[in-house]
Design an enzyme around this catalytic site. Sequence first.
Site, PDB file in Angstrom:
ATOM      1  N   TYR A 284       0.862  -1.187   0.000  1.00 26.13           N
ATOM      2  CA  TYR A 284       0.000   0.000   0.000  1.00 26.13           C
ATOM      3  C   TYR A 284       0.892   1.228   0.000  1.00 26.13           C
ATOM      4  O   TYR A 284       1.840   1.298   0.799  1.00 26.13           O
ATOM      5  CB  TYR A 284      -0.900   0.001   1.239  1.00 26.13           C
ATOM      6  CG  TYR A 284      -1.769   1.238   1.385  1.00 26.13           C
ATOM      7  CD1 TYR A 284      -1.471   2.219   2.344  1.00 26.13           C
ATOM      8  CD2 TYR A 284      -2.882   1.435   0.579  1.00 26.13           C
ATOM      9  CE1 TYR A 284      -2.262   3.335   2.484  1.00 26.13           C
ATOM     10  CE2 TYR A 284      -3.692   2.562   0.715  1.00 26.13           C
ATOM     11  CZ  TYR A 284      -3.367   3.510   1.673  1.00 26.13           C
ATOM     12  OH  TYR A 284      -4.153   4.626   1.810  1.00 26.13           O
TER      13      TYR A 284
ATOM     14  N   ASP B  27       9.458   2.749  -0.840  1.00 22.28           N
ATOM     15  CA  ASP B  27       8.438   3.465  -0.078  1.00 22.28           C
ATOM     16  C   ASP B  27       8.733   3.203   1.394  1.00 22.28           C
ATOM     17  O   ASP B  27       8.360   2.161   1.940  1.00 22.28           O
ATOM     18  CB  ASP B  27       7.043   2.971  -0.461  1.00 22.28           C
ATOM     19  CG  ASP B  27       5.967   3.648   0.371  1.00 22.28           C
ATOM     20  OD1 ASP B  27       4.771   3.488   0.050  1.00 22.28           O
ATOM     21  OD2 ASP B  27       6.311   4.338   1.360  1.00 22.28           O
TER      22      ASP B  27
ATOM     23  N   LYS C 179       5.167   9.689   8.229  1.00 18.35           N
ATOM     24  CA  LYS C 179       4.974   9.156   9.588  1.00 18.35           C
ATOM     25  C   LYS C 179       6.007   9.681  10.600  1.00 18.35           C
ATOM     26  O   LYS C 179       5.924  10.828  11.035  1.00 18.35           O
ATOM     27  CB  LYS C 179       4.924   7.627   9.529  1.00 18.35           C
ATOM     28  CG  LYS C 179       3.685   7.105   8.737  1.00 18.35           C
ATOM     29  CD  LYS C 179       3.596   5.607   8.730  1.00 18.35           C
ATOM     30  CE  LYS C 179       2.545   5.115   7.760  1.00 18.35           C
ATOM     31  NZ  LYS C 179       1.182   5.114   8.305  1.00 18.35           N
TER      32      LYS C 179
END
Length: 438
Positions: free
Chosen positions: A153, A248, A276
């Site tokens: 994802y 990623d 994050k």
Amino acid sequence: MHTRTTRSLYATPTSESLYARACQVLPGGVNSPVRAFRAVGGNPIFMARGEGAYLIDVDGNRYVDYIMSWGPLILGHAHPDVTAALHDAILRGTSYGAPCPQEIELAELIMQHMPKIEMLRFVNSGTEATMSVLRLARAYTGRSKIVKFEGNYHGHADTLLVQAGSGVATLGLPDSPGVPAATVADTLTARYNDLESVERLFDAVGKEIAAVIVEPVAGNMGLVPPLPGFLAGLRRLTAEAGALLIFDEVMTGFRVHPGGAQTLFDITPDLTALGKVIGGGLPVGAYGGRREIMELVAPVGPMYQAGTLSGNPLAMTAGLATIRGVTAPGVWKSLERRGERLMGGLAQAAAAAGIPITQCRIGTMFGLFFTHGPVTDWSSAKQSDTRRFARYFRAMLANGVYMAPSQFEAGFISTSHDDAVIDETVRAAEIVFAGLRE
Ligand code: KE4
């Protein structure tokens, strides 16, 4: 300490009424689908505050939190270094719409720990980071196809919502309506940990492939580590074909290692997406990599990308305090030790109850599948007993431990998860796993 085995004994009347009200104004009562408890049953709980390793809900119930805002809070909730820095910064305003020194300081600090990144650009979310880095890869190579992996994802940008993990997998969505077929015609998917599936794509259309984007440690189908040689193989295949390798690291950055997966595995991607932890709980993303590629980004180059709040001084401040905290001497070693303590306790609790699980931990990220395993890709991850996972989740919650409400997510520890918190978690797990035997 709760010795309950079912969720219903946890009194959450205020949460329930807030949820009913939220559903009137917010789709599903939430602002992100994974928070909705759809895969585990019950209604999402509304939180009043976070304190260290704990969340306290609006009814005063306290939970050990292993979601940590889905990764960012590696120093735990409301860490004094972060809150003090924000208190100080906010007195100077919330946004300038102009450059500020903190943007340079955070970029330099990130690159000090992730030296394979030579230049970067801040954005406001991981989605923005991956969306932008793909545009950059296409601009740099002049090619249009991208390769992603089933179960990975990368946020909700149209071009990446193909066989995605996280909430898409959790909700069992085929892929999202509203994404035109033309938009994803250039998105090819391969099988995680299966280099041959990637080689077949390069053999077929290698000259059209702009980039391969990969979660170097997959955290959105549960936690699935790369098999030996997988990442090195991707590096070789992309280099040979003139395509770019994109890591990623939105989730893995400063989570699997203080230098991210690229340092842990010593693989140099051409470009990296971050998010994050680098924002310490405030909205931040970033993309970066080889200088010659990054210099294509406007205003230096023609590839356009922009953002009203990019480099926001408060977000930069929270990111600086968080990265300084997690990279301080001795911190990482203690995080690894606590992670080991947690995994050992959970494994013992499951074994004592005779419940088969496959668990994994890399740095401060961990995962637990209700299957014999091994779990190496999406097809083996989805063999997991998601009904048993739902019972586990609800029982852990009733015993004061808040795990991610989906089998296809990872767990996160923080510096606030000390031995006492870990032991509290293990005691709850012993009760819960025993209850799963029925
Ligand atoms: P955001 O746009 O949510 O900041 O980041 C998207 C993203 C990109 N890349 C990776 C590897 C990610 O894990 C994410 C977001 N992760 C999910 C949790 N699996 C965020 C939680 C949510 O969607 O609410």
